[in-house]
Design an enzyme around this catalytic site. Structure first.
Site, PDB file in Angstrom:
ATOM      1  N   GLU A   1       0.822  -1.211   0.000  1.00  0.00           N
ATOM      2  CA  GLU A   1       0.000   0.000   0.000  1.00  0.00           C
ATOM      3  C   GLU A   1       0.856   1.261   0.000  1.00  0.00           C
ATOM      4  O   GLU A   1       0.584   2.215  -0.740  1.00  0.00           O
ATOM      5  CB  GLU A   1      -0.918   0.039   1.235  1.00  0.00           C
ATOM      6  CG  GLU A   1      -1.855  -1.123   1.354  1.00  0.00           C
ATOM      7  CD  GLU A   1      -1.341  -2.248   2.248  1.00  0.00           C
ATOM      8  OE1 GLU A   1      -2.140  -2.802   3.019  1.00  0.00           O
ATOM      9  OE2 GLU A   1      -0.128  -2.569   2.173  1.00  0.00           O
TER      10      GLU A   1
ATOM     11  N   CYS B   1      -2.654  -2.679   7.533  1.00  0.00           N
ATOM     12  CA  CYS B   1      -2.196  -2.543   8.912  1.00  0.00           C
ATOM     13  C   CYS B   1      -2.380  -1.087   9.351  1.00  0.00           C
ATOM     14  O   CYS B   1      -2.789  -0.232   8.567  1.00  0.00           O
ATOM     15  CB  CYS B   1      -0.726  -2.946   9.016  1.00  0.00           C
ATOM     16  SG  CYS B   1       0.407  -1.792   8.200  1.00  0.00           S
TER      17      CYS B   1
END
Length: 143
Positions: A48, A76
Site C-alpha cells: 500500500e 495494517c
C-alpha cells in the site's frame, strides 16, 4: 482486484509476503506495487505504501483525492494511516487480517475520533484467492 492479486503473486515469487496493491484514478491504474520490505531493506515497504508513493509521484500531488486503493489484505495501522493522509476516497481489500489488520480489526484506524479522513471501505472481493495465496506462502516456509 485482479491487478492487486497479480501484484501479490509477483511479491510471493520474489520471496516477499504476497500482498499487492493498486491505485486507480478515473478507472485507470496509475500505480501498482507488491510488498518489498526484504528487497528494499525497508520495513515500511508495504504494498500500500509503495503504491501510494508511486501514485502521488504520478499525479504530482500528495493528496490522492478521488483515487481508489485496491489491496489483497486488510491494511495494517501504518498503511491505514497513509490512506488517511493521502485522502484515498475508496479502499477495497480482499482478505481480512484479524492479527495485523487495522481497518475492521485491531485499532480500527478509520473509526477513531482523531481520524481526519475516512474512506469508503469495501471488503471481501477476491478474499478466497488472497487468503489461499497467503496460506500457501506461509505453509511453504514452515515445511
Amino acid at each position: 482486484m485482479r491487478a492487486a492479486l497479480d501484484e501479490a503473486a509477483k511479491g510471493a515469487a520474489a520471496g516477499e509476503v504476497p500482498i499487492g496493491a493498486v491505485v486507480v484514478k478515473d478507472g485507470a491504474i496509475i500505480a501498482a506495487a507488491h510488498n518489498a520490505p526484504r528487497a528494499l531493506h525497508d520495513p515500511t515497504a508495504h504494498a500500500e505504501i509503495l503504491a501510494i508513493r508511486a501514485a502521488a509521484a504520478a499525479l504530482g500531488d500528495e493528496r490522492l483525492s478521488g483515487c481508489e486503493l485496491w489491496v489483497s489484505l486488510e491494511p495494517c495501522a501504518m498503511c491505514a494511516g497513509a490512506i488517511v493522509h493521502a485522502r484515498i476516497a475508496r479502499l477495497y481489500y480482499a482478505a481480512p487480517d484479524p492479527k495485523g489488520g487495522a481497518v475492521e480489526h485491531g485499532s480500527r484506524v478509520f473509526a477513531q475520533d482523531q481520524c481526519l479522513h475516512r474512506p469508503e471501505v469495501y471488503s471481501g472481493l477476491g478474499e478466497s484467492e488472497a487468503a489461499a495465496m497467503l496460506r500457501g506462502f506461509f505453509a511453504e516456509r514452515r515445511a
